[in-house]
Design an enzyme around this catalytic site. Sequence first.
Site, short mmCIF file in Angstrom:
data_model
loop_
_atom_site.label_atom_id
_atom_site.label_comp_id
_atom_site.label_asym_id
_atom_site.label_seq_id
_atom_site.Cartn_x
_atom_site.Cartn_y
_atom_site.Cartn_z
N ASP A 1 0.84 -1.20 0.00
CA ASP A 1 0.00 0.00 0.00
C ASP A 1 0.88 1.25 0.00
O ASP A 1 1.57 1.53 0.98
CB ASP A 1 -0.88 -0.05 1.25
N ASN B 1 -10.95 -5.31 -3.03
CA ASN B 1 -10.67 -5.35 -1.60
C ASN B 1 -11.80 -6.08 -0.88
O ASN B 1 -12.90 -5.55 -0.75
CB ASN B 1 -10.52 -3.92 -1.07
N LEU B 2 -11.53 -7.29 -0.43
CA LEU B 2 -12.50 -8.09 0.33
C LEU B 2 -12.45 -7.62 1.78
O LEU B 2 -12.00 -8.32 2.68
CB LEU B 2 -12.15 -9.58 0.22
N SER C 1 -14.01 -4.30 6.71
CA SER C 1 -14.91 -3.19 7.06
C SER C 1 -16.35 -3.52 6.69
O SER C 1 -17.29 -2.89 7.20
CB SER C 1 -14.48 -1.91 6.34
N CYS D 1 -8.97 6.32 5.18
CA CYS D 1 -9.26 4.95 4.79
C CYS D 1 -10.45 4.98 3.83
O CYS D 1 -11.38 5.78 4.03
CB CYS D 1 -9.58 4.11 6.02
#
Length: 574
Positions: A200, A458-459, A462, A238
């Site tokens: 990232d 993105n699994l 959240s 985020c």
Amino acid sequence: MVLTIKNKVFNRTTSRVLKKSALSQNEPLRKHFNSVSSTADFISSESTKVEEWWASSRFKNVTRPYAAIDVVKHRGSLPANTSIYPSSYQARKLFNLLEENFQNGTPLHTLGVIDPVQMSQLARCENIKVAYISGWACSSTLVGSTNEVSPDFGDYPYDTVPNQVERIFKAQQLHDRKAFLEASVKGSTPVDYLKPIIADADMGHGGPTTVMKVAKLFAEKGAAAIHLEDQMVGGKRCGHLSGAVLVPTATHLMRLISTRFQWDIMGVENLAIARTDSCNGKLLSSSSDPRDHEFIKGIIRESVVPWSEKLIEMEGKNVPNASISAMEQEWYHENELFTFDEALAKQLTAGEYETYKEKKEDLKIKLGRTYLSLREMKNLAQIVAPSKKVIFDWDAPRTKEGYYMFKGCIEAAVRRSLVFAPYSDMIWLETKTPDLEQARSFSSEIHRFFPATKLVYNLSPSFNWSAHGFDDKALKTFIWDLAKEGFTLQLVSLAGLHSDGVSFWELANSFQNDGMKAYVEQVQRREKESNCDVLTHQLWSGAEYVDSLMKVVQNGASSQTLGTSGDNFTETQF
């Protein structure tokens, strides 16, 4: 005296030999730079090599807005092959894995790791081929030089995630050496600990030169790929928090180009992933890029005092925060926000609006674009309804910081991704819910223009996965269903963080009352039953590997007294 003289003679002779050898080794370089013409020849030769490199299958779908000579001129006098980066080797491995899975419609799926322990266990899973390192996890668990843990606002030193990459990559190398030695002795197949790392890079942490430095760090420290998101430095959040500020499309495109240029200078094949948060974004830092104009929102009332002016006035009068918050809600309630097209639909007749949309599409086709600027859209509206005054003010709702209101939606994400796709290796769609139909529509639009573009999903932990209508069967197949739509790379970004939290919480909660019974039941027995190699943590850490090194350098001597596997080696109990 004779000995001294001989030594001096020997030293002088040796010095001459060494100097001559060094000059001989550098002769090709020296010859290149003893005249203007030879320097030009060197640049021309190296440029040809770069062009041949770019023509390889690795870069068949990559666009660059600069020439090979631009790369060579910024490399310095050393040819690129004098520096070999392991991350480039790992990148080739990743690229081949992506190609294979994309062609087969199968996923390259993985879990985010936060330490060498998790990395080593991930590596033992044969069907997990890559590793992921999250900026969120680094921000909340390991922040380099400051040791300040915090939420994911991207406000940590920009070497934080690269340093975590280095930590994980060095651990991979140690376990690889350990496994290879064991396999060479036993004649077995070693575990592949060298899973390519995807990391990232947040928003790149600054302007073009900062982005280049960040990209350089990642390549030097072992990341095969990085992802960059289209959020603003200082306005980063985020992707699953509110308040994120997007940058203009052109600004993020610059980040991707800066990354590629840096890696071309280094001569590496690392992969750049372009992530867009525009599906959920509500704020935009600037209106400078006309490609964003159709998604900027304004009001349709005249003579309205801008919110930022009212805010400054209230702050000057020391109005309490609670009152300011209430006034803000009231201002935006009274002044509903619309995109320009939405504003037109409110102010034109149905027939006029349909004519406007037709002319708009015709002009896009004529100009060869997917967008129109606000100026161009206003001109069309004036042509369609010359007697009407269309009201649209996108400045009045701007925030105190000057941010514009933005309509985050799948169309905005598609538009941006189509711009980013030629300059990146993969496209990441950040979403706020796990939605297969949304993913399918996004994939369809991207692949209509760029059929070879690989997508990333993105699994996210959240998401409350149980609250989105998934039964056990749908949960099990979701990753494979996504892969069929071209979402080749998929990751549970914070899996390491959550698994670490829940397992240690359960242990600590039981240990406080049950003591060693809790430890043995919840850790040691489970390690043994599941064949977790951390059960024998000394062996896991590489003790036998270091023993082997010592035997080599000591010719086998002291192996009985200094060897780590002697009589006191407690792991013989298992």
